[in-house]
Design an enzyme around this catalytic site. Structure first.
Site, short mmCIF file in Angstrom:
data_model
loop_
_atom_site.label_atom_id
_atom_site.label_comp_id
_atom_site.label_asym_id
_atom_site.label_seq_id
_atom_site.Cartn_x
_atom_site.Cartn_y
_atom_site.Cartn_z
N ASP A 31 2.55 5.79 -7.50
CA ASP A 31 4.54 5.60 -6.58
C ASP A 31 4.93 5.36 -7.32
OD1 ASP A 31 3.13 6.24 -4.39
OD2 ASP A 31 1.90 3.84 -4.24
N HIS A 49 -2.44 -2.71 -9.52
CA HIS A 49 -3.49 -1.99 -8.60
C HIS A 49 -4.52 -3.06 -8.36
CE1 HIS A 49 -5.82 0.75 -6.98
NE2 HIS A 49 -4.70 1.70 -5.91
N HIS A 95 0.44 -1.56 -0.08
CA HIS A 95 0.19 0.10 -0.34
C HIS A 95 1.11 1.32 0.03
CE1 HIS A 95 -3.88 2.35 0.45
NE2 HIS A 95 -3.64 1.83 1.87
N1 ACO Z 1 5.08 -7.43 -10.16
C1 ACO Z 1 4.90 -9.27 -10.54
N2 ACO Z 1 3.59 -9.69 -10.60
C2 ACO Z 1 3.03 -8.49 -9.90
C3 ACO Z 1 2.85 -7.58 -9.97
C4 ACO Z 1 3.99 -6.43 -9.69
N3 ACO Z 1 3.67 -5.34 -8.21
N4 ACO Z 1 1.59 -7.46 -9.14
C5 ACO Z 1 0.47 -8.45 -9.64
N5 ACO Z 1 0.98 -9.41 -9.81
C6 ACO Z 1 1.23 -10.57 -10.35
C7 ACO Z 1 -0.07 -11.64 -9.21
O1 ACO Z 1 1.51 -12.48 -9.10
C8 ACO Z 1 -0.86 -12.19 -10.31
O2 ACO Z 1 -0.03 -12.79 -10.77
P1 ACO Z 1 -1.01 -14.52 -11.24
O3 ACO Z 1 -2.11 -14.15 -11.70
O4 ACO Z 1 0.22 -15.08 -11.96
O5 ACO Z 1 -1.14 -15.19 -9.82
C9 ACO Z 1 -1.50 -10.98 -10.61
O6 ACO Z 1 -0.51 -10.22 -10.77
C10 ACO Z 1 -2.59 -10.41 -9.95
O7 ACO Z 1 -2.14 -10.06 -8.50
P2 ACO Z 1 -2.70 -10.03 -7.00
O8 ACO Z 1 -2.04 -9.67 -6.15
O9 ACO Z 1 -4.08 -10.46 -6.96
O10 ACO Z 1 -3.39 -8.57 -7.63
P3 ACO Z 1 -4.37 -7.92 -6.01
O11 ACO Z 1 -5.37 -7.06 -6.60
O12 ACO Z 1 -4.38 -8.73 -4.83
O13 ACO Z 1 -2.30 -6.96 -5.38
C11 ACO Z 1 -1.38 -4.70 -5.47
C12 ACO Z 1 -2.96 -5.34 -6.48
C13 ACO Z 1 -0.96 -5.04 -4.09
C14 ACO Z 1 -1.46 -3.50 -5.84
C15 ACO Z 1 -0.23 -5.39 -6.30
O14 ACO Z 1 -0.66 -5.71 -7.52
C16 ACO Z 1 1.26 -5.39 -5.74
O15 ACO Z 1 1.47 -6.04 -4.85
N6 ACO Z 1 2.01 -4.15 -6.75
C17 ACO Z 1 3.12 -3.81 -6.46
C18 ACO Z 1 2.99 -3.00 -4.90
C19 ACO Z 1 2.56 -1.09 -5.10
O16 ACO Z 1 2.96 -0.68 -5.76
N7 ACO Z 1 1.38 -1.61 -4.34
C20 ACO Z 1 1.02 0.11 -3.97
C21 ACO Z 1 -0.55 0.31 -4.94
S1 ACO Z 1 -0.66 1.92 -5.31
C22 ACO Z 1 -1.69 2.55 -3.64
O17 ACO Z 1 -1.52 1.83 -2.78
C23 ACO Z 1 -1.45 3.48 -3.67
#
Ligand code: ACO
Length: 431
Positions: free
Chosen positions: A365, A308, A267
């Site tokens: 971010d 996201h 987050h």
């Molecule tokens: N890098 C690589 N793979 C990713 C990433 C990433 N940043 N984000 C998602 N994925 C992949 C997951 O492994 C998953 O793959 P799969 O379907 O093969 O299992 C798929 O994409 C879906 O991801 P989820 O984790 O299920 O998506 P969720 O909606 O639960 O998570 C989140 C969203 C937490 C933002 C995630 O994308 C992440 O961890 N991003 C990196 C951290 C980040 O930038 N956070 C800031 C968010 S914006 C904010 O809060 C202001």
């Protein structure tokens, strides 16, 4: 027109129930499932609340497929271009844009509360100098309920408003004090002749021995970042604020809970994690190696600043901030190899099948950290900056929650996976 009810039938028993469908002013119609357990004997399961609305709210609207973000109906692009953070704070809290006199009165209200209780400095002084500023901030915000007893009656609208204004006014002062404690500088008092973002920069960087002029480019960039981060619907930290609020906890405790949830790298901690990741990647040649790591399910590495929960097209805040990022670096005459690296990473990720298929785009971010770095804000202060801005959203959502008669204590259910009931075995009889 969506149906106004949904019929659910249990194939085993043939029993059915009509569930009402709620239509908001925008967004998908939402099924009200309250009657389901009583009628058919089922709960619903929705890990991570990906498809569950926990409240009605008129503060912020997001359309993740179209990349739309509205604060009280106003598009984020228009607010970013034409408004100020203080005006956005008024808008989010009150629902309407202020006229000139209402805005000035609000500014004055905030100025009146910018100082913190002197004893809070002693409290901050109790932290070790190397404590993370976000850790200090979480503690200080929670401590406010011990300092400001005159705004703890959540049934009293005047108390609620006072607490909300106080938090918006004091967060920059607390943030700057935490920062200065960590570098061993004397705490600076707020300078009320300055605007919100300038005041924060002044409290962070001015020293008693020298005059200090706030750079308007830095102040404007910070003001814009604060507008973009002010609210974002029912995200993890805001939901935490609301869950704490649903118990009747005092506003300072609720916002402290929000700060704690914000700190996680998934987050608000992502901006700090992006910078750490860029430093770890080091140079453009290493990008392919890290891309492979991000795709490897056995490797915990993720591309921070990508993806996201709601935006599956693009993050409109990222589009605004990307442009600003280039402008700020150009105006400040900064050539940052990390930005070149970030651009390369973005370019490669946007063409990579793994990221395209999963609709993983750079989020806000991804760029905010680079701007903060250009403004000389230390990496461990990035999430603190986010918390200052998001306080406006947290208090607005909390005020709305307090004014909503249907608010009940938040109490999710679970799918129990533990042992069935079994008898206690005395210690002497255990194998
Ligand atoms: N890098 C690589 N793979 C990713 C990433 C990433 N940043 N984000 C998602 N994925 C992949 C997951 O492994 C998953 O793959 P799969 O379907 O093969 O299992 C798929 O994409 C879906 O991801 P989820 O984790 O299920 O998506 P969720 O909606 O639960 O998570 C989140 C969203 C937490 C933002 C995630 O994308 C992440 O961890 N991003 C990196 C951290 C980040 O930038 N956070 C800031 C968010 S914006 C904010 O809060 C202001």
């Amino acid at each position: 027109m969506p149906a106004d009810k949904l019929l659910i039938t249990d194939p085993d028993t043939g029993s059915n129930v009509e569930l009402p469908v709620i239509s908001g002013s925008a967004g998908l119609p939402t099924v009200d499932i309250k009657k389901l357990p009583g009628a058919l004997g089922y709960f619903t399961y929705d890990s991570g609340f990906a498809a569950t609305a926990a409240c009605r709210s008129s503060v912020t609207y997001i359309d993740g497929d179209e990349g739309i973000l509205l604060y009280r109906g106003y598009p984020i692009e228009q607010l970013a271009e034409q408004s100020s953070f203080t005006e956005v704070a008024y808008l989010l809290m009150n629902g309407e844009l202020p006229d000139a006199s209402a805005l000035e009165a609000f500014r004055q209200e905030i100025r009146y509360h910018t100082m913190i209780h002197e004893s809070m400095k002693t409290f901050i002084g109790g932290f070790n100098y190397d404590a993370h500023p976000m850790a200090m901030m979480m503690g200080i915000v929670a401590s406010m309920s011990a300092f400001y007893h005159d705004s703890l009656d959540i049934e009293n609208p005047a108390h609620r408003r006072l607490a909300a204004v106080r938090m918006i006014a004091k967060m920059p002062t607390v943030a700057a004090a935490c920062y200065r404690h960590s570098i061993g500088w004397p705490y600076a008092y707020p300078s009320n002749a300055l605007g919100y973002a300038s005041r924060l920069l002044h409290m962070m960087y001015s020293v008693p021995a020298e005059p200090y002029e706030v750079d308007p480019v830095a102040a404007n960039a910070l003001d814009l970042l604060f507008i973009l981060h002010a609210d974002h619907e029912q995200n993890a930290s805001t939901s935490t604020v609301r869950l704490a609020g649903s118990t009747g906890a005092n506003p300072y405790a609720c916002i402290a809970a929000g700060c704690c949830a914000l700190w996680g790298p998934a987050h608000g901690g992502a901006n700090e994690a992006v910078l750490r990741m860029l430093n770890e990647i080091g140079s453009v040649e290493n990008v392919p190696k890290f891309m492979e790591r991000a795709k490897d399910k056995n490797d915990p590495f993720r591309l921070m600043g990508f993806g996201h929960r709601v935006y599956k097209n693009f993050d409109p805040r990222a589009t605004i901030i990307r442009k600003t990022c280039h402008e700020v670096l150009e105006k400040m005459g900064i050539s940052d190899p990390l930005l070149d690296l970030a651009m390369k990473l973005e370019e490669i990720a946007l063409q990579d099948d793994y990221f395209v298929e999963r609709k993983l785009y750079p989020n806000v971010d991804f760029y905010s950290g680079i701007i903060y770095k250009a403004l000389n804000i230390p990496t461990n202060m990035f999430t603190v900056m986010f918390a200052i801005a998001r306080t406006v959203g947290w208090v607005s959502q909390w005020l709305e929650q307090c004014e909503t008669p249907e608010t009940r204590i938040g109490r999710p259910r679970q799918v129990y996976t533990g042992d069935a009931a079994r008898d206690y075995v005395p210690l002497t009889e255990r194998a």
